[in-house]
Each structure stands twice: as structure tokens, then as C-alpha cells.
Design a protein around this motif. Structure first.
Motif, PDB file in Angstrom:
ATOM      1  N   THR A 127       0.843  -1.199   0.000  1.00 21.04           N
ATOM      2  CA  THR A 127       0.000   0.000   0.000  1.00 21.04           C
ATOM      3  C   THR A 127       0.874   1.242   0.000  1.00 21.04           C
ATOM      4  N   LEU A 128       0.417   2.227  -0.684  1.00 20.14           N
ATOM      5  CA  LEU A 128       1.141   3.489  -0.739  1.00 20.14           C
ATOM      6  C   LEU A 128       0.542   4.472   0.247  1.00 20.14           C
ATOM      7  N   ALA A 129       1.386   5.188   0.915  1.00 13.13           N
ATOM      8  CA  ALA A 129       0.897   6.198   1.849  1.00 13.13           C
ATOM      9  C   ALA A 129       0.258   7.326   1.058  1.00 13.13           C
ATOM     10  N   GLN A 130      -0.914   7.728   1.520  1.00 16.45           N
ATOM     11  CA  GLN A 130      -1.614   8.816   0.844  1.00 16.45           C
ATOM     12  C   GLN A 130      -1.127  10.146   1.399  1.00 16.45           C
ATOM     13  N   GLU A 131      -0.806  11.064   0.521  1.00 15.05           N
ATOM     14  CA  GLU A 131      -0.297  12.370   0.933  1.00 15.05           C
ATOM     15  C   GLU A 131      -1.457  13.227   1.445  1.00 15.05           C
ATOM     16  N   THR A 132      -1.263  13.845   2.595  1.00 11.77           N
ATOM     17  CA  THR A 132      -2.273  14.721   3.173  1.00 11.77           C
ATOM     18  C   THR A 132      -2.218  16.066   2.480  1.00 11.77           C
ATOM     19  N   ARG A 133      -3.366  16.542   2.045  1.00  7.55           N
ATOM     20  CA  ARG A 133      -3.438  17.842   1.370  1.00  7.55           C
ATOM     21  C   ARG A 133      -3.920  18.877   2.371  1.00  7.55           C
ATOM     22  N   TYR A 134      -3.223  19.978   2.440  1.00  8.35           N
ATOM     23  CA  TYR A 134      -3.605  21.100   3.285  1.00  8.35           C
ATOM     24  C   TYR A 134      -4.156  22.217   2.409  1.00  8.35           C
ATOM     25  N   TYR A 135      -5.218  22.850   2.883  1.00  8.22           N
ATOM     26  CA  TYR A 135      -5.898  23.904   2.144  1.00  8.22           C
ATOM     27  C   TYR A 135      -5.803  25.216   2.913  1.00  8.22           C
ATOM     28  N   SER A 136      -5.834  26.306   2.194  1.00  7.82           N
ATOM     29  CA  SER A 136      -5.921  27.619   2.838  1.00  7.82           C
ATOM     30  C   SER A 136      -7.383  27.839   3.228  1.00  7.82           C
ATOM     31  N   PRO A 137      -7.658  28.751   4.172  1.00  7.17           N
ATOM     32  CA  PRO A 137      -9.057  29.050   4.504  1.00  7.17           C
ATOM     33  C   PRO A 137      -9.854  29.481   3.273  1.00  7.17           C
ATOM     34  N   GLU A 138      -9.222  30.223   2.383  1.00  3.99           N
ATOM     35  CA  GLU A 138      -9.902  30.684   1.174  1.00  3.99           C
ATOM     36  C   GLU A 138     -10.273  29.508   0.257  1.00  3.99           C
ATOM     37  N   GLU A 139      -9.355  28.548   0.097  1.00  2.00           N
ATOM     38  CA  GLU A 139      -9.642  27.368  -0.719  1.00  2.00           C
ATOM     39  C   GLU A 139     -10.785  26.563  -0.111  1.00  2.00           C
ATOM     40  N   TYR A 140     -10.745  26.399   1.215  1.00  2.09           N
ATOM     41  CA  TYR A 140     -11.820  25.679   1.910  1.00  2.09           C
ATOM     42  C   TYR A 140     -13.166  26.345   1.646  1.00  2.09           C
ATOM     43  N   LEU A 141     -13.247  27.664   1.847  1.00  5.45           N
ATOM     44  CA  LEU A 141     -14.521  28.367   1.681  1.00  5.45           C
ATOM     45  C   LEU A 141     -15.047  28.256   0.252  1.00  5.45           C
ATOM     46  N   GLU A 142     -14.151  28.314  -0.725  1.00 14.36           N
ATOM     47  CA  GLU A 142     -14.574  28.176  -2.116  1.00 14.36           C
ATOM     48  C   GLU A 142     -15.181  26.793  -2.358  1.00 14.36           C
ATOM     49  N   LEU A 143     -14.546  25.755  -1.803  1.00 11.53           N
ATOM     50  CA  LEU A 143     -15.079  24.402  -1.947  1.00 11.53           C
ATOM     51  C   LEU A 143     -16.374  24.229  -1.142  1.00 11.53           C
ATOM     52  N   GLU A 144     -16.414  24.795   0.053  1.00 15.45           N
ATOM     53  CA  GLU A 144     -17.543  24.589   0.968  1.00 15.45           C
ATOM     54  C   GLU A 144     -18.838  25.187   0.436  1.00 15.45           C
ATOM     55  N   VAL A 145     -18.772  26.385  -0.126  1.00 16.37           N
ATOM     56  CA  VAL A 145     -20.001  27.024  -0.617  1.00 16.37           C
ATOM     57  C   VAL A 145     -20.612  26.244  -1.779  1.00 16.37           C
ATOM     58  N   ASN A 146     -19.831  25.455  -2.466  1.00 11.56           N
ATOM     59  CA  ASN A 146     -20.341  24.670  -3.588  1.00 11.56           C
ATOM     60  C   ASN A 146     -20.576  23.198  -3.236  1.00 11.56           C
ATOM     61  N   SER A 147     -20.363  22.836  -1.973  1.00 11.08           N
ATOM     62  CA  SER A 147     -20.485  21.446  -1.557  1.00 11.08           C
ATOM     63  C   SER A 147     -21.923  21.108  -1.147  1.00 11.08           C
ATOM     64  N   GLU A 148     -22.318  19.859  -1.399  1.00 11.46           N
ATOM     65  CA  GLU A 148     -23.641  19.400  -0.974  1.00 11.46           C
ATOM     66  C   GLU A 148     -23.640  18.927   0.468  1.00 11.46           C
ATOM     67  N   ILE A 149     -22.473  18.668   1.044  1.00 11.16           N
ATOM     68  CA  ILE A 149     -22.380  18.297   2.458  1.00 11.16           C
ATOM     69  C   ILE A 149     -21.489  19.304   3.177  1.00 11.16           C
ATOM     70  N   ARG A 150     -21.630  19.365   4.503  1.00 10.32           N
ATOM     71  CA  ARG A 150     -20.845  20.307   5.286  1.00 10.32           C
ATOM     72  C   ARG A 150     -19.509  19.675   5.690  1.00 10.32           C
ATOM     73  N   HIS A 151     -18.491  20.551   5.810  1.00  9.24           N
ATOM     74  CA  HIS A 151     -17.153  20.127   6.238  1.00  9.24           C
ATOM     75  C   HIS A 151     -16.649  21.106   7.286  1.00  9.24           C
ATOM     76  N   GLU A 152     -15.862  20.593   8.221  1.00 13.41           N
ATOM     77  CA  GLU A 152     -15.130  21.467   9.125  1.00 13.41           C
ATOM     78  C   GLU A 152     -13.764  21.719   8.508  1.00 13.41           C
ATOM     79  N   TYR A 153     -13.176  22.831   8.878  1.00  9.44           N
ATOM     80  CA  TYR A 153     -11.827  23.180   8.439  1.00  9.44           C
ATOM     81  C   TYR A 153     -10.990  23.350   9.696  1.00  9.44           C
ATOM     82  N   ILE A 154      -9.967  22.518   9.844  1.00  3.60           N
ATOM     83  CA  ILE A 154      -9.129  22.563  11.034  1.00  3.60           C
ATOM     84  C   ILE A 154      -7.673  22.619  10.611  1.00  3.60           C
ATOM     85  N   ASN A 155      -7.065  23.793  10.769  1.00  8.60           N
ATOM     86  CA  ASN A 155      -5.644  23.983  10.460  1.00  8.60           C
ATOM     87  C   ASN A 155      -5.232  23.402   9.108  1.00  8.60           C
ATOM     88  N   GLY A 156      -5.995  23.706   8.081  1.00  7.59           N
ATOM     89  CA  GLY A 156      -5.630  23.278   6.744  1.00  7.59           C
ATOM     90  C   GLY A 156      -6.273  21.995   6.272  1.00  7.59           C
TER      91      GLY A 156
END
Length: 194
Positions: free
Chosen positions: A2-31
Motif C-alpha cells: 500500500t502506498l501512503a496517501q499524501e495529506t493535502r492542506y488547504y488555505s481558509p480561502e480554498e476551503y470556503l470556495e469548496l464549501e459554498v459549492n459542496s452538498e455536504i458540510r465540512h469542518e476546516y481545522i488547520n488546513g
């Protein structure tokens, strides 16, 4: 292999852009962006009972009650989250550049689930305590009649109280309201499993 999956970190701005268009809710915690799971009937009933009673008691007062879908930004800890219930003093204060994310709750309540109760009591409460306007934090157990109350005093000391009797009132000092535990737990079925 198995290959280790790389963790992706997002900026608050990237999170908000994704969140407003998402059908489900997400929390954003330090990236990190973390999907939020759905609640049980007990969880929803408790949130409805508590928020509905608060909304009625705070009619014509300078507060607004929000439930479940209202996003909160905690700048000190870089967290976007959706508290189960928030009471915010009017005027509402928003995250800079936003009109959909609040920053000034005076009271927050969370309905505890088996999967989140430790987080709600520890890391989440620590993050909430960094909010200058926050004066009170309520934890409501969905499996038994048990409410925990934390209230901040003038010297930044948090006072803890707990309630387990249906005939007792929870006195919310931050907004001068009283709610009977029997009203909070109305129609809650303790015989269901998560």
C-alpha cells in the motif's frame, strides 16, 4: 503493497470556495477539510428543543439563535466549524470579507455523540475559548439526561456545573434565560443506539 496517501492542506480561502459549492458540510481545522457526519434522531430532537426554546425566550431581545448550518470562524485556531447551536449578540459580526460566516457567539451548545464527545469537551472547547465574545458553553448528552455548563467569569475563569434532573432549570447566565431539562429532553428516546 500500500502506498501512503499524501495529506493535502488547504488555505481558509480554498476551503470556503469548496464549501459554498459542496452538498455536504465540512469542518476546516488547520488546513484539513473534514466531512461532517449526519446526526441521529435524538441529536436532532435535542438541537431542535434547545434552539427552539432559546429562540422563543429571546424574542425581541438583541440576540439571534442559529442551529447546525451556520458556519463559525475561529481565527486564533484557524478553524471553520458548524456548532449545533449558537446564540449571537446583534449586531452580527462576520469573518472579514464574508457574509456567511460569523465570529461573535456569546453562547455555543453542542449535542454530544459517542464519536465526538471527547473532541467537543477538549480540543473544540479549547478552540472556542479563544473567541473573545464567548461567555458560555453547553454540552448536551443524547444518551442520558445530562447537561454540562461552562460559564466564563470576568477574570477568564470557567465555572463548571452539571445537571441530571428533569425538574431542574439550566440557568444561562450569558443571555439571562432559564430552560427546564424536561423541555430540553422532550421526545428524546434513550432506548435507541447511535
Amino acid at each position: 503493497m500500500t502506498l501512503a496517501q499524501e495529506t493535502r492542506y488547504y488555505s481558509p480561502e480554498e476551503y470556503l470556495e469548496l464549501e459554498v459549492n459542496s452538498e455536504i458540510r465540512h469542518e476546516y481545522i488547520n488546513g484539513l477539510i473534514i466531512p461532517m457526519t449526519g446526526g441521529t434522531p435524538n441529536h436532532n430532537q435535542l438541537a431542535l428543543n434547545f434552539s427552539g426554546t432559546l429562540n422563543y425566550l429571546l424574542k425581541r431581545q438583541p440576540y439571534q439563535v442559529f442551529v447546525t448550518d451556520q458556519r463559525l470562524w475561529i481565527p486564533a485556531t484557524k478553524i471553520h466549524t458548524y456548532p449545533d447551536i449558537m446564540v449571537v449578540k446583534i449586531p452580527l459580526e462576520y469573518e472579514q470579507g464574508r457574509k456567511d460566516t460569523l465570529v461573535n457567539p456569546v453562547m455555543i451548545a453542542e449535542v454530544l455523540s459517542k464519536s465526538t464527545k471527547s473532541y467537543d469537551r477538549d480540543e473544540k472547547f479549547a478552540a472556542y475559548r479563544t473567541i473573545p465574545s464567548l461567555q458560555e458553553y453547553i454540552l448536551i448528552d443524547q444518551y442520558t439526561m445530562h447537561v454540562e455548563q461552562y460559564f466564563k467569569t470576568d477574570n477568564n475563569k470557567w465555572i463548571f456545573s452539571e445537571f441530571t434532573d428533569a425538574d431542574v432549570s439550566l440557568n444561562l447566565a450569558s443571555i439571562s434565560c432559564q430552560i427546564m431539562l424536561s423541555d430540553i429532553y422532550d421526545k428524546v428516546n434513550y432506548n435507541t443506539e447511535e
